[in-house]
Design a protein around this motif. Structure first.
Motif, PDB file in Angstrom:
ATOM      1  N   GLY A  20      -1.831   2.413  12.678  1.00 46.77           N
ATOM      2  CA  GLY A  20      -0.843   3.180  11.927  1.00 46.77           C
ATOM      3  C   GLY A  20      -1.016   2.979  10.433  1.00 46.77           C
ATOM      4  O   GLY A  20      -1.007   3.935   9.654  1.00 46.77           O
ATOM      5  N   LEU A  21      -1.218   1.720  10.046  1.00 47.39           N
ATOM      6  CA  LEU A  21      -1.444   1.422   8.629  1.00 47.39           C
ATOM      7  C   LEU A  21      -2.760   2.025   8.157  1.00 47.39           C
ATOM      8  O   LEU A  21      -2.831   2.577   7.054  1.00 47.39           O
ATOM      9  N   ALA A  22      -3.779   1.959   8.980  1.00 48.01           N
ATOM     10  CA  ALA A  22      -5.083   2.520   8.607  1.00 48.01           C
ATOM     11  C   ALA A  22      -4.979   4.023   8.369  1.00 48.01           C
ATOM     12  O   ALA A  22      -5.566   4.550   7.415  1.00 48.01           O
ATOM     13  N   SER A  23      -4.231   4.711   9.200  1.00 44.85           N
ATOM     14  CA  SER A  23      -4.057   6.159   9.035  1.00 44.85           C
ATOM     15  C   SER A  23      -3.361   6.486   7.715  1.00 44.85           C
ATOM     16  O   SER A  23      -3.770   7.389   6.995  1.00 44.85           O
ATOM     17  N   ILE A  24      -2.300   5.749   7.426  1.00 45.40           N
ATOM     18  CA  ILE A  24      -1.562   5.973   6.184  1.00 45.40           C
ATOM     19  C   ILE A  24      -2.445   5.636   4.983  1.00 45.40           C
ATOM     20  O   ILE A  24      -2.477   6.363   3.995  1.00 45.40           O
ATOM     21  N   TYR A  25      -3.191   4.544   5.085  1.00 41.12           N
ATOM     22  CA  TYR A  25      -4.089   4.133   4.008  1.00 41.12           C
ATOM     23  C   TYR A  25      -5.108   5.227   3.706  1.00 41.12           C
ATOM     24  O   TYR A  25      -5.293   5.617   2.555  1.00 41.12           O
ATOM     25  N   GLU A  26      -5.779   5.718   4.740  1.00 39.90           N
ATOM     26  CA  GLU A  26      -6.807   6.745   4.550  1.00 39.90           C
ATOM     27  C   GLU A  26      -6.232   8.007   3.913  1.00 39.90           C
ATOM     28  O   GLU A  26      -6.881   8.638   3.079  1.00 39.90           O
ATOM     29  N   ALA A  27      -5.027   8.353   4.304  1.00 41.49           N
ATOM     30  CA  ALA A  27      -4.425   9.595   3.806  1.00 41.49           C
ATOM     31  C   ALA A  27      -3.894   9.469   2.379  1.00 41.49           C
ATOM     32  O   ALA A  27      -3.907  10.450   1.627  1.00 41.49           O
TER      33      ALA A  27
END
Length: 185
Positions: A20-27
């Motif tokens: 979840g954090l990785a998705s937010i980070y990438e975006a």
């Protein structure tokens, strides 16, 4: 990232799933960095605060209200962290040295309309110099509009300025950039 995708990422984060954090980070890493950089004016400080932002996001994920604009929520947290950093640092810095390295931090801009690497590098350097001619409030509004893709109403809420002021700052900044980058038009 859509609101639904963001809510899904937050739910994962709340369950301890780091995807979840990785998705937010990438975006949103570029947006958060731009907001923080515009506030602190230092590449190194902006990188540190941006990293701290994503660590803090783990702790404050439960404060996100489902259905509220997630980009506004993220930018508000980032901006507040940058302001807190400045306040904390200014107490110490004023006693030691009040010089600044503003203007030395490079900005990264992408230009896919030009063919060669040399042209892209030249455009990047010229864009960085053009951005340095803007007032801090103009930079902030332009970054929020172009990088963050916020609407003027959202930018007004984030910055706490009237919408008329936001649109005026944006138009003034764009005019300055056009004058500086006239060779590319």
């Amino acid at each position: 990232m859509t609101d639904k995708e963001f809510q899904s990422a937050i739910n994962k984060l709340l369950k301890g799933d780091k995807d979840g954090l990785a998705s937010i980070y990438e975006a949103y890493v570029k947006l958060i960095y731009a907001v923080v950089y515009d506030t602190v004016g230092s590449k190194e400080d902006a990188e540190d605060i941006t990293s701290d932002f994503f660590i803090k996001l783990i702790r404050v994920a439960d404060s996100f209200k489902k259905g509220s604009p997630h980009k506004t929520w993220l930018v508000t947290i980032a901006k507040n962290m940058a302001i807190d950093y400045i306040r904390k640092r200014s107490r110490v810095v004023l006693e030691i040295d009040n010089t600044s390295d503003e203007g030395n931090a490079p900005r990264q801009w992408e230009d896919t309309s030009r063919g060669s690497v040399e042209d892209t590098v030249a455009m990047s350097n010229d864009m960085a110099q053009a951005m340095d001619t803007l007032a801090p409030r103009e930079k902030e509004v332009i970054d929020l509009k172009l990088v963050g893709q916020f609407k003027f109403k959202e930018i007004a809420e984030i910055t706490g300025q009237p919408m008329g002021t936001v649109t005026w700052l944006y138009n003034q900044g764009i005019k300055k950039l056009r004058r500086c980058l006239a060779d590319y038009e």
